[in-house]
Design a protein around this motif. Structure first.
Motif, PDB file in Angstrom:
ATOM      1  N   PRO A 141      -5.360 -13.002   0.768  1.00 18.06           N
ATOM      2  CA  PRO A 141      -3.746 -13.466   0.741  1.00 18.06           C
ATOM      3  C   PRO A 141      -3.432 -11.955   1.278  1.00 18.06           C
ATOM      4  O   PRO A 141      -3.081 -11.023   1.318  1.00 18.06           O
ATOM      5  N   GLY A 143      -1.710  -7.900   1.678  1.00 16.94           N
ATOM      6  CA  GLY A 143      -2.157  -7.105   0.295  1.00 16.94           C
ATOM      7  C   GLY A 143      -3.151  -6.008   0.785  1.00 16.94           C
ATOM      8  O   GLY A 143      -2.258  -5.525   1.942  1.00 16.94           O
ATOM      9  N   TYR A 144      -4.043  -5.517  -0.024  1.00 14.27           N
ATOM     10  CA  TYR A 144      -4.797  -5.246   0.516  1.00 14.27           C
ATOM     11  C   TYR A 144      -5.559  -4.958   1.900  1.00 14.27           C
ATOM     12  O   TYR A 144      -5.265  -4.121   2.389  1.00 14.27           O
ATOM     13  N   VAL A 147      -4.435  -4.406   4.961  1.00 15.77           N
ATOM     14  CA  VAL A 147      -4.394  -2.464   5.959  1.00 15.77           C
ATOM     15  C   VAL A 147      -5.948  -2.203   5.987  1.00 15.77           C
ATOM     16  O   VAL A 147      -5.918  -2.057   7.388  1.00 15.77           O
ATOM     17  N   LEU A 152      -1.852  -3.972   9.571  1.00 12.84           N
ATOM     18  CA  LEU A 152      -0.938  -3.612   9.382  1.00 12.84           C
ATOM     19  C   LEU A 152      -1.342  -1.829   9.885  1.00 12.84           C
ATOM     20  O   LEU A 152      -0.122  -1.554  10.198  1.00 12.84           O
ATOM     21  N   TRP A 153      -2.195  -1.154   9.703  1.00 12.10           N
ATOM     22  CA  TRP A 153      -2.347  -0.287   9.855  1.00 12.10           C
ATOM     23  C   TRP A 153      -2.776   0.782  10.824  1.00 12.10           C
ATOM     24  O   TRP A 153      -0.878   1.298  11.676  1.00 12.10           O
ATOM     25  N   LEU A 156       0.872   1.205  11.799  1.00 11.91           N
ATOM     26  CA  LEU A 156       2.316   2.281  11.349  1.00 11.91           C
ATOM     27  C   LEU A 156       2.180   3.496  12.335  1.00 11.91           C
ATOM     28  O   LEU A 156       2.667   3.546  12.461  1.00 11.91           O
ATOM     29  N   ILE A 167       8.037  -3.644   5.892  1.00 12.79           N
ATOM     30  CA  ILE A 167       8.827  -3.826   3.955  1.00 12.79           C
ATOM     31  C   ILE A 167       9.731  -4.953   3.442  1.00 12.79           C
ATOM     32  O   ILE A 167       9.788  -5.204   2.940  1.00 12.79           O
ATOM     33  N   GLN A 195      -2.077 -18.493  -2.994  1.00 18.31           N
ATOM     34  CA  GLN A 195      -2.935 -17.980  -3.099  1.00 18.31           C
ATOM     35  C   GLN A 195      -2.212 -16.348  -2.860  1.00 18.31           C
ATOM     36  O   GLN A 195      -2.409 -15.254  -3.623  1.00 18.31           O
TER      37      GLN A 195
ATOM     38  N   PHE B 592       3.952   2.661   2.427  1.00 19.22           N
ATOM     39  CA  PHE B 592       4.192   1.358   1.599  1.00 19.22           C
ATOM     40  C   PHE B 592       2.239   0.721   1.986  1.00 19.22           C
ATOM     41  O   PHE B 592       1.775  -0.017   1.445  1.00 19.22           O
ATOM     42  N   GLY B 593       2.110   1.495   3.441  1.00 18.18           N
ATOM     43  CA  GLY B 593       0.712   0.963   3.658  1.00 18.18           C
ATOM     44  C   GLY B 593      -0.380   1.156   2.194  1.00 18.18           C
ATOM     45  O   GLY B 593      -1.265   0.213   2.205  1.00 18.18           O
ATOM     46  N   PHE B 595       0.070   1.759  -0.365  1.00 21.03           N
ATOM     47  CA  PHE B 595       0.497   1.080  -1.444  1.00 21.03           C
ATOM     48  C   PHE B 595      -0.299   0.225  -1.809  1.00 21.03           C
ATOM     49  O   PHE B 595      -0.497  -0.659  -2.466  1.00 21.03           O
ATOM     50  N   LEU B 596      -0.373  -0.983  -0.520  1.00 22.82           N
ATOM     51  CA  LEU B 596      -1.040  -1.890  -0.525  1.00 22.82           C
ATOM     52  C   LEU B 596      -2.032  -1.765  -0.326  1.00 22.82           C
ATOM     53  O   LEU B 596      -3.467  -2.563  -1.086  1.00 22.82           O
ATOM     54  N   HIS B 597      -2.963  -0.294  -0.488  1.00 19.24           N
ATOM     55  CA  HIS B 597      -4.584  -0.497  -0.008  1.00 19.24           C
ATOM     56  C   HIS B 597      -4.983  -0.404  -0.735  1.00 19.24           C
ATOM     57  O   HIS B 597      -5.806  -0.517  -1.481  1.00 19.24           O
ATOM     58  N   LYS B 599      -3.823  -1.436  -3.759  1.00 22.63           N
ATOM     59  CA  LYS B 599      -3.297  -2.604  -4.981  1.00 22.63           C
ATOM     60  C   LYS B 599      -4.238  -3.265  -4.250  1.00 22.63           C
ATOM     61  O   LYS B 599      -4.023  -4.577  -3.608  1.00 22.63           O
ATOM     62  N   ARG B 600      -5.217  -3.354  -4.865  1.00 23.59           N
ATOM     63  CA  ARG B 600      -6.576  -4.390  -5.205  1.00 23.59           C
ATOM     64  C   ARG B 600      -6.209  -5.781  -5.537  1.00 23.59           C
ATOM     65  O   ARG B 600      -7.147  -6.046  -7.384  1.00 23.59           O
ATOM     66  N   GLY B 602      -5.869 -11.184  -5.683  1.00 25.52           N
ATOM     67  CA  GLY B 602      -5.854 -11.926  -5.250  1.00 25.52           C
ATOM     68  C   GLY B 602      -6.839 -12.904  -4.686  1.00 25.52           C
ATOM     69  O   GLY B 602      -7.663 -12.551  -5.321  1.00 25.52           O
ATOM     70  N   LYS B 603      -6.474 -13.786  -4.774  1.00 24.23           N
ATOM     71  CA  LYS B 603      -7.757 -14.633  -4.123  1.00 24.23           C
ATOM     72  C   LYS B 603      -7.440 -15.204  -2.908  1.00 24.23           C
ATOM     73  O   LYS B 603      -6.961 -14.605  -2.038  1.00 24.23           O
ATOM     74  N   MET B 617     -11.537 -12.626  -5.082  1.00 26.78           N
ATOM     75  CA  MET B 617     -12.135 -12.027  -4.710  1.00 26.78           C
ATOM     76  C   MET B 617     -12.529 -10.772  -5.265  1.00 26.78           C
ATOM     77  O   MET B 617     -13.877  -9.823  -5.293  1.00 26.78           O
TER      78      MET B 617
END
Lengths: 412, 622
Positions: A141, A143-144, A147, A152-153, A156, A167, A195, B592-593, B595-597, B599-600, B602-603, B617
């Motif tokens: 999904p 999210g992290y 990155v 994404l990384w 940046l 963003i 998901q 923001f990157g 922050f996403l990193h 924030k763990r 999800g499915k 996950m």
């Protein structure tokens, strides 16, 4: 009922846009009043068939480093859209392909909103849900993992468009939790939407539809145009990585019987396709007629022995598949995304494992070798489309979705 | 009857086959059906055309052949015959008129050939075929009889006014956008120029339409197609000067407000100041002259029947009247040599033309030069394989005094004459030849530039071609060399482009060029950054009127630099707001990157044969 449709492209360039125009026509024939607001791309022209607004910067992305300019222009576009909504006062807003959070938030604020999801852009930073490093289909999904998997990384740091868009895209992703209905076209899409944290009640399942024709007419065209002495394979779709023309060309080198491959295609990879045809020694076996109108594409459908859909991304539905079936042709495709929803393996065509070019070649050969069986598959496909993917099936369900969106807003 | 007319590929793009349009209008006037497929414009495959022919189901299929389109036409004919064998195949056009015998013998699919003008003979043929009558007595045709080829007597149409106006509507998918209406106001040419086949194709007798008839056609074209411009394609528009003047006067009086061109070339000795002024007043913007050669000996030997001074006078008249003068030159005329071409280039420079084009001679069959080449020289290819108006250079023959290599050199000498001129300037100024040159080419698709570095002797020449192209070429960048550079930069990101450009500029800087040459297509906005990075000592800027020598200390360049700095200074306040905001924006994106990193949740979705399945996950990790 009055429906405001928001879209980025307002000209027939792909499946999503063809569906948009077919939907508009179908709605209008059933007494729904349509209003369209679209981005001011140079190519977007008013058709005059309905009330149309071309809004400056409606679907703006931060393409340059100048964020300030982006914010100012997007805010202006949002304001312009608000004015359109105030003037038209639609009962419902149908968002087709639009990512700009400023425009979307205006739409959500003003009226019950329905969003059609044609691709993963809503919840993927690099548009196609293909992992940047491995080129595999992404199972994660938003999210992290975006990155850690490197989607994404690097952006940046590299100052690229995807990075800049991150963003606003995330804002749009969060905003869509407030949209009344999210239209998904296939089971795969439903899973992806779930998901990504959208609720089950938001989801409305509505497969695409295509124009259908009388059985006699379809068969007559096939009789007239079919090249009996030739094994013709057809690909229809955009010339880009995710549509998998590369894989089809590679598969063509594994086909052992004589054949002719027609690529009705155009897009960013056209030059690369020509290069690849030469490199693989397929010159003479492959013809590229380029982009064609639907009327002309139907001639190619009638002429072809098999239609191949070699998509390598999570296809949300793939309109070409049901178009081929509506023209009574068997389809061979990779098992990915929404394709297994409409393609019954062994009945209306064959499915090959995604990216397995040898298997794809084998399945194509299987169809070409037994033309009688292929004909039967085509007819089964035609029946399947008649039963499931026609305007008569689609339209009442779409109207019901609009109504339920309006009811949901009333409850609020 | 249903007739399909085909214009085969291999000719100048954007041109209209007027001969076929004339045939179509004559057929339609007699109640027949006619459709023209312009394959030269669409580049459709033979299979596609065959399929089209099958769909249209004509009784007769006609091909219009020029020498460079002949082979393509024969291929098309074969493909159509395979798929749709019911139609009679016929051919016409300049090539057929010159080489009908060979064409009929080598191509059994073609049954009849029409020699010269076919507006009458073709109609007669169609009508006789419809009634089932024998066609062998029609004038101006050729056909096979057993092993032999039989021709009938040719007749030329005297009353050109009687022919219906050409029908562009008959061309399938014809685009009237930016359309320059083609016109023929006269046919034939009495002059015996050795390289030209018009005398054989359209007869030595010059026949003209009346000015009133021409004007009627223009009026109709304006009403029907909404034209704003037209082009005169006559072989000899001004042969009778009074007629040309009368036409101009009528055009002025008609107030049609059309701009027009004479790009097929007029004779220099058939132009006076009065005619030039009238042409200008009537809307003519540009006139082309067939100069062919600037070497007096060669010019006289080609039997044009006019002195070289006539060209000088004509250019003066055209320019004095306020029109653009265009010159056409031929490389490889009998007696021509590399030195001859150098003389021609000098002559062309002295004329001060607005535009000039050099082409290598195509010795068309049965012209005088064809015989000379056959007798004295050597054909290097079948003349049908030579190209006309192509982006590739083809040299179809060589002569004892002018080898293929020399002809190639002459062509490049003429095409890149400003570069050579710049080298000469440099030599005169510095007393030595430039040791290392950089040639900048920004015009897309200039294939000739690729060969440039191979052809310049004694200098080390780097060619920098810039194009954006989306193909695999970009991936092979390790293969790029610094000499003879062809750079295809393909990145959607401006940062990527700037990076690659700076990389190249720095490489150029290290190479220490004694001279840099910017070709005419160089975008002005790229010049200041380039100059700032590379700082070449001497550079040349190509312009319409020659290459301009410049150095970094030139007042013009200093002024340009100051202007750019001033612009930048006044732009700063505007930029600064965005620039100040920019680091914060970037930081927020990076944040923001992060922050996403952290924030763990999800499915993960798994696509199985049974359908998509969602899996937690976190459990995966455990």
């Amino acid at each position: 009922m009055k429906v405001l449709h928001l879209c980025d492209h307002y000209r027939p360039i792909g499946g999503a846009e063809k569906l948009l125009f077919d939907t508009l026509d179908a709605l209008e024939r059933n007494g729904v009043e349509n209003v369209v607001a679209t981005h001011d791309y140079l190519e977007n022209k008013a058709t005059g068939d309905r009330k149309e607004y071309i809004v400056h910067d409606l679907d703006l992305h931060p393409f340059s480093w100048n964020y300030l300019d982006y914010f100012i222009r997007s805010a202006r576009a949002g304001k312009a859209l608000r004015k359109v909504i105030e003037a038209e006062r639609p009962d419902c807003i149908h968002i087709h392909n639009l990512q700009n959070p400023f425009s979307i938030s205006e739409a959500i604020k003003a009226a019950p909103t329905v969003r059609a999801i044609h691709d993963p852009r809503l919840y993927c930073f690099n548009n196609w849900r293909i992992l940047r490093k491995t080129k595999e289909i992404c199972p994660y999904p938003l999210g992290y993992k975006c990155v850690t998997e490197g989607c994404l990384w690097p952006d940046l740091l590299a100052f690229t468009t995807d990075g800049r868009c991150a963003i606003p895209r995330y804002a749009s992703y969060l905003m869509h939790r407030r949209v009344e209905k999210l239209i998904v076209e296939s089971e795969a899409m439903r899973a992806c939407v779930l998901q990504n944290g959208y609720s089950e009640t938001q989801i409305a399942f509505l497969p695409n539809f295509t124009k259908t024709f009388a059985f006699d007419e379809v068969m007559r065209r096939i009789d007239e145009l079919d090249r009996k002495e030739e094994n013709s394979i057809l690909f229809v779709g955009r010339a880009s990585f995710e549509k998998g023309v590369d894989y089809l060309l590679e598969a063509a080198t594994h086909i052992k019987i004589p054949f002719k491959l027609y690529l009705v295609t155009g897009g960013p990879e056209t030059a690369a396709i020509h290069g690849k045809i030469e490199r693989l020694g397929l010159k003479g076996k492959v013809e590229v007629p380029g982009v064609q109108s639907y009327a002309k594409t139907r001639d190619y459908y009638a002429m072809a022995d098999v239609v191949v859909v070699p998509s390598v991304w999570i296809e949300s539905f793939c309109l070409v598949g049901i178009e081929a079936m509506a023209n009574a042709k068997p389809v061979v495709a990779f098992r990915t995304g929404g394709i297994p929803d409409w393609l019954e393996d062994g009945k209306t065509g064959y499915l090959a494992e995604c990216r397995n070019v040898k298997e794809l070649a084998e399945k194509i050969e299987l169809v070409l070798k037994d033309k009688e069986a292929a004909k039967v598959m085509g007819i089964m496909g035609y029946r399947r489309v008649q039963e499931n993917y026609t305007m008569e099936v689609y339209l009442p369900r779409l109207l019901r979705i609009y109504e339920s969106a309006m009811e949901a807003r009333k409850k609020l | 009857m249903k007739v399909l007319l085909i214009n085969p590929p291999g000719w100048q793009k954007g041109s209209t086959n007027l001969g076929l349009c004339y045939l179509a209008s004559s057929l339609i006037a007699k109640g027949h059906k006619a459709l023209i497929l312009d394959v030269n414009a669409t580049n459709a495959s033979p299979e596609y055309i065959a399929e089209k022919a099958r769909e249209y189901a004509p009784d007769i299929i006609g091909f219009s052949l020029k020498t460079s389109t002949a082979n393509a036409a024969f291929l098309l004919s074969r493909a159509i015959k395979n798929r749709y064998p019911n139609a009679v195949h016929v051919a016409g056009g300049a090539h057929i008129t010159l080489a009908y015998g060979e064409s009929l013998i080598q191509n059994p699919d073609i049954e009849y050939c029409f020699l010269g003008e076919a507006e009458r003979s073709f109609i007669e043929f169609v009508e006789k075929k419809e009634k089932g009558l024998p066609v062998e007595d029609i004038p101006g045709i050729a056909f096979r009889k057993g092993a032999e080829v039989v021709t009938t007597k040719r007749e030329y149409i005297e009353e050109l006014d009687a022919i219906p106006f050409p029908s562009m509507d008959a061309i399938e998918g014809f685009s009237f956008k930016d359309f320059r209406y083609p016109m023929i106001t006269s046919r034939g040419c009495p002059y015996p120029c050795t390289y030209c086949c018009v005398g054989v194709v359209s007869s030595k007798k010059w026949r003209a339409r009346s000015p009133e008839n021409i004007l009627d056609e223009l009026k109709r074209a304006k009403e029907k197609y909404g034209i704003t411009a037209f082009e005169i394609l006559d072989d000899n528009f001004t042969l009778r000067v009074e007629r040309a003047k009368e036409f101009c006067r009528l055009l002025i009086a008609s107030n049609l407000n059309l701009s027009w061109y004479c790009h097929n070339g007029i004779r220099a000795d058939k132009l006076d100041m009065e005619l030039a002024r009238l042409m200008k007043e009537a809307g003519c913007t540009s006139v082309a002259l067939g100069v062919e050669s600037g070497d007096p000996a060669i010019f006289d030997s080609i039997k044009k029947g006019e002195p070289l001074e006539a060209i000088v006078n004509a250019v003066k008249c055209i320019k004095a009247a306020g029109m653009k003068a265009v010159g056409y030159f031929i490389i490889g005329l009998p007696g021509d040599s590399l030195d001859g071409i150098k003389k021609t280039i000098e002559f062309q420079k002295s004329l001060g033309l607005d535009h000039y084009t050099y082409g290598v001679l195509n010795p068309y069959p049965y012209t005088e030069v064809y015989d000379i080449v056959k007798r004295e020289g050597r054909m290097l290819m079948d003349i049908k394989e030579s190209s006309h108006f192509s982006t590739d250079l083809t040299i179809p023959f060589e002569m004892p005094g002018f080898s293929r290599k020399d002809m190639e050199k002459a062509f490049y000498l003429a095409k890149f004459q400003q570069l050579y001129q710049a080298i000469d300037f440099y030599e005169k100024k510095h007393g030595k030849k430039p040791s290392r040159i950089l040639y900048f080419d920004f015009s897309p698709g200039s294939r000739f530039t690729e060969n440039l570095s191979k052809l310049i002797d004694n200098y080390e020449l780097d060619v920098f071609c810039f194009q954006t192209r989306s193909d695999d070429y970009f991936k092979n960048k390790t293969k790029w060399k610094l000499t003879n550079l062809h750079v295809y930069v393909d990145t959607p990101y401006i940062s990527g482009r700037i990076k690659s450009f700076l990389g190249f500029f720095n490489a150029f800087r290290k190479r220490d060029y004694s001279m840099v040459f910017f070709n005419i297509g160089t975008p002005q906005m790229l010049l200041p950054p380039f100059l700032a990075v590379v700082r070449p000592r001497v550079f040349y800027l190509e312009a319409e009127d020659g290459a301009k020598l410049m150095t970094m200390k030139d007042p013009e360049i200093v002024a340009l630099k100051r202007k750019k700095l001033r612009e930048l200074f006044f732009m700063l306040p505007k930029l600064s707001i965005s620039a100040l905001a920019y680091p914060f924006m970037r930081l927020s994106v990076i944040g923001f990157g992060a922050f996403l990193h952290f924030k763990r949740d999800g499915k993960r979705v798994e696509f199985t044969r049974e359908g998509p399945k969602l899996k937690d996950m976190k459990k995966d990790k455990e």
